[in-house]
Design an enzyme around this catalytic site. Structure first.
Site, PDB file in Angstrom:
ATOM      1  CB  SER A  87      -0.736  -0.167   0.971  1.00  0.00           C
ATOM      2  OG  SER A  87      -1.573   1.720   1.592  1.00  0.00           O
ATOM      3  CE1 TYR A  91      -4.253  -1.634   5.054  1.00  0.00           C
ATOM      4  CE2 TYR A  91      -3.264   0.327   4.754  1.00  0.00           C
ATOM      5  CZ  TYR A  91      -4.293  -0.885   3.863  1.00  0.00           C
ATOM      6  OH  TYR A  91      -4.237  -1.308   2.751  1.00  0.00           O
TER       7      TYR A  91
HETATM    8  N1  LIG Z   1      -9.182  -0.586  -1.317  1.00  0.00           N
HETATM    9  C1  LIG Z   1      -7.957   0.680  -1.024  1.00  0.00           C
HETATM   10  O1  LIG Z   1      -8.078   1.579  -1.079  1.00  0.00           O
HETATM   11  C2  LIG Z   1      -6.203  -0.684  -0.915  1.00  0.00           C
HETATM   12  C3  LIG Z   1      -5.194   0.754  -0.775  1.00  0.00           C
HETATM   13  C4  LIG Z   1      -3.521   0.079  -0.810  1.00  0.00           C
HETATM   14  C5  LIG Z   1      -4.079  -1.268  -0.348  1.00  0.00           C
HETATM   15  N2  LIG Z   1      -4.786  -2.167  -0.037  1.00  0.00           N
HETATM   16  C6  LIG Z   1      -5.093  -3.550   0.407  1.00  0.00           C
HETATM   17  O2  LIG Z   1      -5.500  -4.227  -1.082  1.00  0.00           O
HETATM   18  C7  LIG Z   1      -5.469  -5.690  -0.503  1.00  0.00           C
HETATM   19  C8  LIG Z   1      -7.344  -5.865  -1.167  1.00  0.00           C
HETATM   20  O3  LIG Z   1      -8.006  -5.144  -0.430  1.00  0.00           O
HETATM   21  P1  LIG Z   1      -9.533  -4.637  -1.503  1.00  0.00           P
HETATM   22  O4  LIG Z   1      -9.229  -3.037  -1.694  1.00  0.00           O
HETATM   23  O5  LIG Z   1      -9.879  -5.831  -2.177  1.00  0.00           O
HETATM   24  O6  LIG Z   1     -10.382  -5.417  -0.008  1.00  0.00           O
HETATM   25  P2  LIG Z   1     -11.702  -5.452   0.340  1.00  0.00           P
HETATM   26  O7  LIG Z   1     -12.169  -5.575   1.374  1.00  0.00           O
HETATM   27  O8  LIG Z   1     -12.299  -5.676  -1.072  1.00  0.00           O
HETATM   28  O9  LIG Z   1     -10.667  -7.334  -0.090  1.00  0.00           O
HETATM   29  C9  LIG Z   1     -10.080  -7.808   1.234  1.00  0.00           C
HETATM   30  C10 LIG Z   1     -10.705  -9.327   0.524  1.00  0.00           C
HETATM   31  O10 LIG Z   1      -9.569  -9.889   2.158  1.00  0.00           O
HETATM   32  C11 LIG Z   1     -10.069 -10.760   2.245  1.00  0.00           C
HETATM   33  N3  LIG Z   1      -9.947 -11.259   3.899  1.00  0.00           N
HETATM   34  C12 LIG Z   1      -9.876 -11.039   4.781  1.00  0.00           C
HETATM   35  N4  LIG Z   1      -8.747 -11.207   5.794  1.00  0.00           N
HETATM   36  C13 LIG Z   1      -9.001 -12.914   5.307  1.00  0.00           C
HETATM   37  C14 LIG Z   1      -8.378 -13.616   6.152  1.00  0.00           C
HETATM   38  N5  LIG Z   1      -8.106 -13.515   7.730  1.00  0.00           N
HETATM   39  N6  LIG Z   1      -8.437 -14.850   5.612  1.00  0.00           N
HETATM   40  C15 LIG Z   1      -8.978 -14.508   3.846  1.00  0.00           C
HETATM   41  N7  LIG Z   1      -9.343 -13.433   3.643  1.00  0.00           N
HETATM   42  C16 LIG Z   1      -9.267 -12.800   4.279  1.00  0.00           C
HETATM   43  C17 LIG Z   1     -11.817 -10.462   2.780  1.00  0.00           C
HETATM   44  O11 LIG Z   1     -13.135 -11.485   3.081  1.00  0.00           O
HETATM   45  C18 LIG Z   1     -11.505  -9.180   1.428  1.00  0.00           C
HETATM   46  O12 LIG Z   1     -12.842 -10.609   0.685  1.00  0.00           O
HETATM   47  C19 LIG Z   1      -5.482  -5.035   0.266  1.00  0.00           C
HETATM   48  O13 LIG Z   1      -4.263  -6.450   0.861  1.00  0.00           O
HETATM   49  C20 LIG Z   1      -5.250  -4.215   1.237  1.00  0.00           C
HETATM   50  O14 LIG Z   1      -4.207  -3.736   2.549  1.00  0.00           O
HETATM   51  C21 LIG Z   1      -6.165  -1.922  -0.573  1.00  0.00           C
END
Ligand SMILES: NC(=O)c1ccc[n+]([C@@H]2O[C@H](COP(=O)([O-])OP(=O)(O)OC[C@H]3O[C@@H](n4cnc5c(N)ncnc54)[C@H](O)[C@@H]3O)[C@@H](O)[C@H]2O)c1
Length: 285
Positions: free
Chosen positions: A150, A169
């Protein structure tokens, strides 16, 4: 014409929705079969709902609609044995493993407790290490591991100053970045590549929720998604409030494909210019 990852098999954590689903579908469009896992229950310190079984079913539906195979399992990335069972079963059914996308994550911003710090580190950092560990015995030359960090890993003074959950985070993502770098060195001789993608805000359930609307618009009593967007835009010199999951999937596809066959140890900022340095810091003069 054959796809850019034709005949490869990709293991994706957090694949029920958001970026994970998008990566599954994009890789399937380009010819990959998928091993998909997700937790399918909530975590108390994350102030928004995580994915459901219906979400994972929808990922399965979309991948199969493209004529590709998918093995989808409930598994918690914090529990190595659960991931190992899912990967082993997926490889038994699909024949091999070429691509790992370790990207399941949570954001426990808003919870200022030790548990909030520990939960997010367990999912975002231990979960990434577990995914790589579960995949290790199945990988050979040409394989590609892609980790999701991130911009919070690279930007001091953002979520890390919002309390224990936000600090957790940023901590987890900083260590994902370092882990990716060091794992790339470990795997280089075996011609297995490791790269890290650092997205800015992405339009998924992690951002598009009531908690975030309030975090970005504390001035409003009942803020909405639309109310939050102008505030997100001010963070980006390019004026993009957030990326679409598809934007991130394009980078995943590149790293997964043979087009990137000699590309390893990269930390790709996918940030709409958010981290462009002012002056010459980190830039050749
Ligand atoms: N959305 C943002 O703004 C953003 C920005 C930078 C990085 N990220 C990163 O991108 C990645 C994906 O996130 P996203 O944006 O798709 O959000 P999201 O919440 O839609 O998806 C995350 C997924 O991970 C699953 N998950 C959570 N804990 C888990 C566990 N213990 N075991 C298995 N699955 C689990 C959730 O159920 C969900 O389906 C994450 O690592 C997040 O930190 C997101």
């Amino acid at each position: 014409m054959s796809g850019r990852v034709e005949g490869k098999v990709a293991f994706i954590t957090g694949a029920a929705r958001g970026q994970g689903r998008s990566h599954a579908v994009r890789l399937a469009e380009e010819g990959a079969d998928i091993i998909a896992v997700d937790l399918l229950e909530d975590i108390a310190t994350a102030p928004y709902p995580l994915a459901t079984k219906e979400d994972l079913d929808e990922t399965v539906r979309q991948v199969e609609a493209l004529g590709r195979r998918i093995v989808a399992r409930q598994a918690d990335v914090r529990v190595l044995a659960e991931l190992q069972a899912a990967v082993d079963q997926g490889v038994a059914e699909l024949g091999k493993l070429d691509i790992v996308v370790a990207q399941a994550g949570i954001l426990t911003m808003g919870s200022n407790t030790p548990q909030a710090f520990l939960d997010v580190v367990q999912v975002n950092l231990l979960g990434v290490i577990n995914a790589c560990t579960a995949a290790a015995a199945h990988l050979g030359p040409g394989a590609s591991i892609i980790l999701t960090g991130s911009t919070a890993a690279l930007l001091a003074g953002s979520v890390d100053i919002t309390g224990a959950g936000g600090l957790g985070y940023a901590h987890s993502k900083r260590h994902v970045a370092r882990f990716g770098h060091d794992l790339a060195r470990v795997y280089a001789e075996q011609q297995i590549r490791v790269n890290v993608i650092h997205p800015t805000n992405v339009d998924t359930g992690m951002m598009d929720n009531d908690f975030m609307y309030h975090a970005f618009r504390p001035d409003l009593e009942n803020p909405t998604r639309e109310d939050m967007i102008p505030s997100l835009e001010t963070k980006s010199p390019m004026g993009v409030p957030w990326l679409s999951p598809h934007d991130v999937s394009e980078a995943v596809l590149y790293f997964a494909s043979d087009a990137a066959r000699w590309v390893t140890g990269q930390q790709l900022k996918l940030d709409g210019g958010q981290l462009l340095p002012i002056g010459n810091a980190g830039v050749p003069a």
